[in-house]
Design a protein around this motif. Sequence first.
Motif, short mmCIF file in Angstrom:
data_model
loop_
_atom_site.label_atom_id
_atom_site.label_comp_id
_atom_site.label_asym_id
_atom_site.label_seq_id
_atom_site.Cartn_x
_atom_site.Cartn_y
_atom_site.Cartn_z
N GLN A 186 21.51 -22.80 39.70
CA GLN A 186 22.63 -21.85 39.75
C GLN A 186 22.59 -20.91 38.54
O GLN A 186 22.72 -19.70 38.68
CB GLN A 186 23.98 -22.60 39.78
CG GLN A 186 24.21 -23.40 41.06
CD GLN A 186 24.27 -22.54 42.30
OE1 GLN A 186 24.75 -21.40 42.24
NE2 GLN A 186 23.77 -23.03 43.42
N GLY A 189 19.65 -18.49 38.69
CA GLY A 189 19.86 -17.53 39.76
C GLY A 189 20.82 -16.41 39.33
O GLY A 189 20.59 -15.23 39.60
N ASP A 193 19.54 -12.68 38.80
CA ASP A 193 20.04 -11.98 39.98
C ASP A 193 19.09 -12.09 41.16
O ASP A 193 18.69 -11.10 41.77
CB ASP A 193 20.28 -10.49 39.64
CG ASP A 193 21.06 -9.79 40.75
OD1 ASP A 193 21.72 -10.48 41.54
OD2 ASP A 193 20.98 -8.55 40.82
N ALA A 194 18.72 -13.32 41.48
CA ALA A 194 17.83 -13.56 42.61
C ALA A 194 18.09 -14.97 43.12
O ALA A 194 18.57 -15.83 42.36
CB ALA A 194 16.37 -13.44 42.17
N PRO A 195 17.80 -15.22 44.39
CA PRO A 195 17.98 -16.59 44.89
C PRO A 195 16.98 -17.54 44.21
O PRO A 195 15.79 -17.24 44.15
CB PRO A 195 17.71 -16.47 46.39
CG PRO A 195 17.04 -15.16 46.60
CD PRO A 195 17.39 -14.28 45.45
N VAL A 196 17.49 -18.65 43.71
CA VAL A 196 16.66 -19.67 43.06
C VAL A 196 16.88 -20.98 43.81
O VAL A 196 18.01 -21.49 43.86
CB VAL A 196 17.04 -19.82 41.58
CG1 VAL A 196 16.28 -20.99 40.96
CG2 VAL A 196 16.73 -18.53 40.83
N ILE A 197 15.83 -21.49 44.40
CA ILE A 197 15.95 -22.66 45.27
C ILE A 197 15.48 -23.92 44.55
O ILE A 197 14.34 -23.99 44.09
CB ILE A 197 15.12 -22.46 46.55
CG1 ILE A 197 15.62 -21.22 47.32
CG2 ILE A 197 15.18 -23.70 47.44
CD1 ILE A 197 17.03 -21.31 47.81
N ASP A 198 16.36 -24.90 44.49
CA ASP A 198 16.01 -26.23 43.97
C ASP A 198 15.73 -27.12 45.17
O ASP A 198 16.51 -27.16 46.13
CB ASP A 198 17.18 -26.77 43.16
CG ASP A 198 17.23 -28.28 43.16
OD1 ASP A 198 16.19 -28.90 42.87
OD2 ASP A 198 18.30 -28.84 43.47
N MET F 213 24.13 -23.90 48.72
CA MET F 213 23.37 -23.63 47.50
C MET F 213 23.66 -22.23 46.94
O MET F 213 23.05 -21.85 45.94
CB MET F 213 21.87 -23.71 47.81
CG MET F 213 21.41 -25.05 48.34
SD MET F 213 19.76 -24.89 49.08
CE MET F 213 18.76 -24.73 47.60
N GLY F 214 24.51 -21.48 47.61
CA GLY F 214 24.75 -20.10 47.16
C GLY F 214 23.58 -19.19 47.48
O GLY F 214 23.38 -18.16 46.83
N GLY F 215 22.82 -19.54 48.51
CA GLY F 215 21.64 -18.74 48.87
C GLY F 215 22.01 -17.36 49.37
O GLY F 215 23.08 -17.15 49.94
N ARG F 216 21.13 -16.42 49.14
CA ARG F 216 21.33 -15.06 49.65
C ARG F 216 19.96 -14.40 49.79
O ARG F 216 18.99 -14.85 49.19
CB ARG F 216 22.21 -14.26 48.70
CG ARG F 216 21.61 -14.15 47.31
CD ARG F 216 22.65 -13.65 46.31
NE ARG F 216 22.10 -13.54 44.98
CZ ARG F 216 21.49 -12.45 44.48
NH1 ARG F 216 21.32 -11.37 45.23
NH2 ARG F 216 21.02 -12.45 43.26
N GLY F 218 17.06 -12.15 48.89
CA GLY F 218 16.64 -11.58 47.62
C GLY F 218 16.31 -10.10 47.76
O GLY F 218 15.82 -9.65 48.79
#
Lengths: 242, 242, 242, 242, 242, 242
Positions: A186, A189, A193-198, F213-216, F218
């Motif tokens: 979080q 990300g 300013d980009a989606p960061v996937i765990d 996850m707050g995904g969006r 990119g």
Amino acid sequence: MRICVINPNTAAAMTEVIAAAARSVARPDCEIVAVTSTMGPESIESHYDEALAVPGLLRAIADNPGADGYLVACFGDPGLDAAREVADAPVLGIAEAAMHLAAPLGRTFSIVTTLDRTIGRAVDLVAHYGFAGQCGGVHACDIPVLELETNPATADILEKACSEALRTDGSDAIVLGCAGMADLAQRIGAAIDAPVIDGVAAGVGMLAALAAMGGRTGTASGEFRAPPRKRYSGALQDFEIS
Amino acid sequence: MRICVINPNTAAAMTEVIAAAARSVARPDCEIVAVTSTMGPESIESHYDEALAVPGLLRAIADNPGADGYLVACFGDPGLDAAREVADAPVLGIAEAAMHLAAPLGRTFSIVTTLDRTIGRAVDLVAHYGFAGQCGGVHACDIPVLELETNPATADILEKACSEALRTDGSDAIVLGCAGMADLAQRIGAAIDAPVIDGVAAGVGMLAALAAMGGRTGTASGEFRAPPRKRYSGALQDFEIS
Amino acid sequence: MRICVINPNTAAAMTEVIAAAARSVARPDCEIVAVTSTMGPESIESHYDEALAVPGLLRAIADNPGADGYLVACFGDPGLDAAREVADAPVLGIAEAAMHLAAPLGRTFSIVTTLDRTIGRAVDLVAHYGFAGQCGGVHACDIPVLELETNPATADILEKACSEALRTDGSDAIVLGCAGMADLAQRIGAAIDAPVIDGVAAGVGMLAALAAMGGRTGTASGEFRAPPRKRYSGALQDFEIS
Amino acid sequence: MRICVINPNTAAAMTEVIAAAARSVARPDCEIVAVTSTMGPESIESHYDEALAVPGLLRAIADNPGADGYLVACFGDPGLDAAREVADAPVLGIAEAAMHLAAPLGRTFSIVTTLDRTIGRAVDLVAHYGFAGQCGGVHACDIPVLELETNPATADILEKACSEALRTDGSDAIVLGCAGMADLAQRIGAAIDAPVIDGVAAGVGMLAALAAMGGRTGTASGEFRAPPRKRYSGALQDFEIS
Amino acid sequence: MRICVINPNTAAAMTEVIAAAARSVARPDCEIVAVTSTMGPESIESHYDEALAVPGLLRAIADNPGADGYLVACFGDPGLDAAREVADAPVLGIAEAAMHLAAPLGRTFSIVTTLDRTIGRAVDLVAHYGFAGQCGGVHACDIPVLELETNPATADILEKACSEALRTDGSDAIVLGCAGMADLAQRIGAAIDAPVIDGVAAGVGMLAALAAMGGRTGTASGEFRAPPRKRYSGALQDFEIS
Amino acid sequence: MRICVINPNTAAAMTEVIAAAARSVARPDCEIVAVTSTMGPESIESHYDEALAVPGLLRAIADNPGADGYLVACFGDPGLDAAREVADAPVLGIAEAAMHLAAPLGRTFSIVTTLDRTIGRAVDLVAHYGFAGQCGGVHACDIPVLELETNPATADILEKACSEALRTDGSDAIVLGCAGMADLAQRIGAAIDAPVIDGVAAGVGMLAALAAMGGRTGTASGEFRAPPRKRYSGALQDFEIS
């Protein structure tokens, strides 16, 4: 539903980080059971470590029957196919899960892992799962697994590595390449300013989706049926299936 | 030169077959050391077996230092990358070796393995080594590993499966998909009038070629350097590198 | 056993280098027969040269029957499929052999060739043999073939090019991209501390491995059967198979 | 504009068929020069034939300078890269041209060639040009090249093979796999109600398109620049570029 | 013959450029009918624009029946498969055509497009048509579509971008990535001394080649048969096929 | 959280099936908003239908802002990239979602779609998402979309087609190739004893995972930023972004 998250590293502190990440995204009706492996390497940073983490992973699955899904919380996805033969519910690795959820978020994603010696394994997994066209590159931040939690500079170093990876690869999203980074997704990300996937959160989400659909590992081709019984010997004698 | 051939199955009778195949092709100046794994499954017929055969394989390498090459005599090529990190000479798997030597013998080769549940692993290896365009298909003969030596019909069944594979796939060569078939390559090749490659013989030949050139696993990228030291615990405590 | 190494360049001095490299790695019981092509270009540095080196190569095979293996000692692997139709034993090219032996020595290998105009052919061969995932890059050292032996700076220039290729590509091993570099593999390997594979040595090793196994080109699909007889005319009339 | 169509087979009757097919589709302002090779095999049905057809092809290009495009009228596309180095206008092979024009006509195309021993070469070309996803399959009609014109059953046999190929592969279009079939494309297309592409007509059309745009082989990467001059010897001495 | 070139942008000035490029290469016996879409975006610079340009394209085809070929003059090749279902002659996109004609002109081609947000679509098309091995890279010149004609610096900026693309990618040819660049191909090609392919000219040439051969979209697999009739509603009601 | 499921077919009855499938798997805290497109084809069974369904889909997204995820409920995944540019949350197609969730359930999955003319689009999507190695085959059950709900034999026909697909392809799992089959996944899975994945349920699960996850989507590469504003005209004038 109940999802069993297994840390194949024997470092218990890492399991805490993983469990918290899992619980933060779980459905209200989903119980997270977090398990630490009881044998093998304290942390997984080489092919040698990874190979020797698999028995502990398989033992953890056998010791925790009845879950609706199993998540292998190491980015090398060790022992996945073996786990699928013995688990009575779907099994995912966190690398696999992270890539499946990152792919639809942009043109390509970039992976940022720990030591550069682990890049090769990530490259193999990218190819194995079919994401060669979706992965823009694999990068290392040069922090050993066990230092991720103790090094006060971890977040800054990782944020910088993620930011550079996005720019170098022309990617739209980041995949974090270690379960020990789960608590940072979080924050990073927001910073870049980009989606960061765990992968831990991704895996819990995918397993919940599968569980809700009644998903299970298919056995029609024969590959994932229960293993044939046979004699096991030596230090691994207890793995003989009775 | 000395080549160490490791049978990661714990079945000693199978090691005899493997050793004989290795010696029948070795250079006059090459000593073959054949080693049977001391822990894990008697035979390898599942992902579960394969994963649990790796510790014994790594132990065998550690117990036999100083060879000019190490051959992993199981067609799933278990533990290859881990072995490369710890061995002080090149390491090959018999699937890998067989495919490298079969590829130049025709348009495509076909693989004939034991149980159909092992086809998936062979398909993965074909892709991993880059032979997707050279492999015409993977087939099973439906004989369990330990029956290969005891079933009097093995040669006939395998010959028939090889012959059908050639025709179905339009292939020019056969790769035998199990170390336990090593003694049958010549006979079947003569019967079906096509090159039949056994991975044990192929591996001994490739390792000798590498040894003569002074070949060794490269470490420039970092991936195959010696693993970082760390604490190992539980039943695998002895694998901690001191 | 006897292995016939054919230099499809007509430069005899180059054949000496090739023969020495071949003999330095050959089994004690293996005779190396080194042959220089009698027609075509002095050195092979273009598609034009390569195409016109093939008749001389095919003539050399016809003039040297009965070997246990044939090695085409030009990194463009000219005429390989045609040679397989007419030779009575396995045929390898040195590019092919070098890649097969380099692949298991690390994550990726890099190729260092002579002039940059030859990079394209190497790229084609990498793809053709299935090594797109194993080859990290193809680089030129900008020394013409015939200067490799006469230019006193060759070793230094080549060493520098190999060292840069390793770093640029993140590779673990080097493949030398010209038969005329065969005498430099050991020296450069020592200098850059990485495995350096020369295709002549690799080819001799692989052919010996195949010969020991009774390997031969497969003809089941029909592609590599002896060519249909027919009229040949003009300057190539002598190539008509009687 | 002037397009030079070269038959690398030395069979002059075949050149007539090729020339007629070329002229039937050429622009009103396009002159077709049809040339028969003066050395090498009467027909091309093996890798051996193909390799030995290249010198005659290169000679024909040298003897016919100044065209706006050169078409190599053999489905193996022999000597294409070499021809590009020496020709002063774009060079196409008929396999290449046929695939480029067939690809946009449906989901996949199927190739129907002469003898089954030529299937492998077609498969290589499909991969080389990037049409692995566009080619549904390669099939043989089992008619030797020189019988195409003399066997009264050719059209019927070929029509049947094309019809079966469409159905087996689920394809939408056919590519004819031999220059000697050029006169049959229209008839078969009408009979099987599907687009049937002959490479001679396709090549003439593509070369005219390129000529109208001022297209030429690019030399920026260096690969296709004029070959370096050097000594040629033996039967091929005349190929030395002065 | 008659070829219908459709500009799916609604900007009529752009259609003039396209028509001129088409006519400059057309066969003497080929009439070019240039049509501007009557609905949707003025220029196409996003996936959103591209999706909404398709109805106008399909309307233009329906309104111009009887041509011998249809060219979609937008480098995103919008609506190609839909157009093939309803057109009574072959349909090409300009990206598709440009790549088919550029591929044979060298080792690789580079694409230079308008805004960098359009790179992704070009990458998808490269993969879709099978040119991943032929395309060295996709680059943007950062000029919006409608400024191509009005910005006096367009030619200089584009020439610089093309020149850099050649060098960066090691390519031999350039593909211009927008129909609005059609008038600049000759000038840039001369300036950078390399083949520069404009898709409009390429498409006209390929369609003429197909028309001369009697080519048509194949329907054997069923995919490209006329669409099943059904009810259409709302703003798109008029697209119901009666 | 709120997930918006859009049926791009204008058939409202189909939306009911889709909504029910979505709600049956949704998290307890997830609201499903099901929307039917208001313009375009009643059902999507051709490239033409699919292209003309996109405007209605984009309108539906614009009319339903603020969701945490958007699901495109047509197996052709129409308009996905355009939707990503304009939606303020992740967008998935049901083909995409189904493949991501089916891949980890076995060696390969097979897709069973409606009419055979839709197979090609599914093949394209498989390649586009990277699942060429995970998809064993695409098959049709020959039932038109609107008959899925009305034909009493649908379940039996589909079950038979799924069963045959598993056997023919040697697959472990089934992906249903139409949103209109969403209500049949459980029944068919039980009947054929294999995991059967419906894309609507899969998409809801994946979107919920991303939302948690707050995904969006990119935007770092620029491709998926909001489209540049410009003039829209004709029947699509209302799509101009103000």
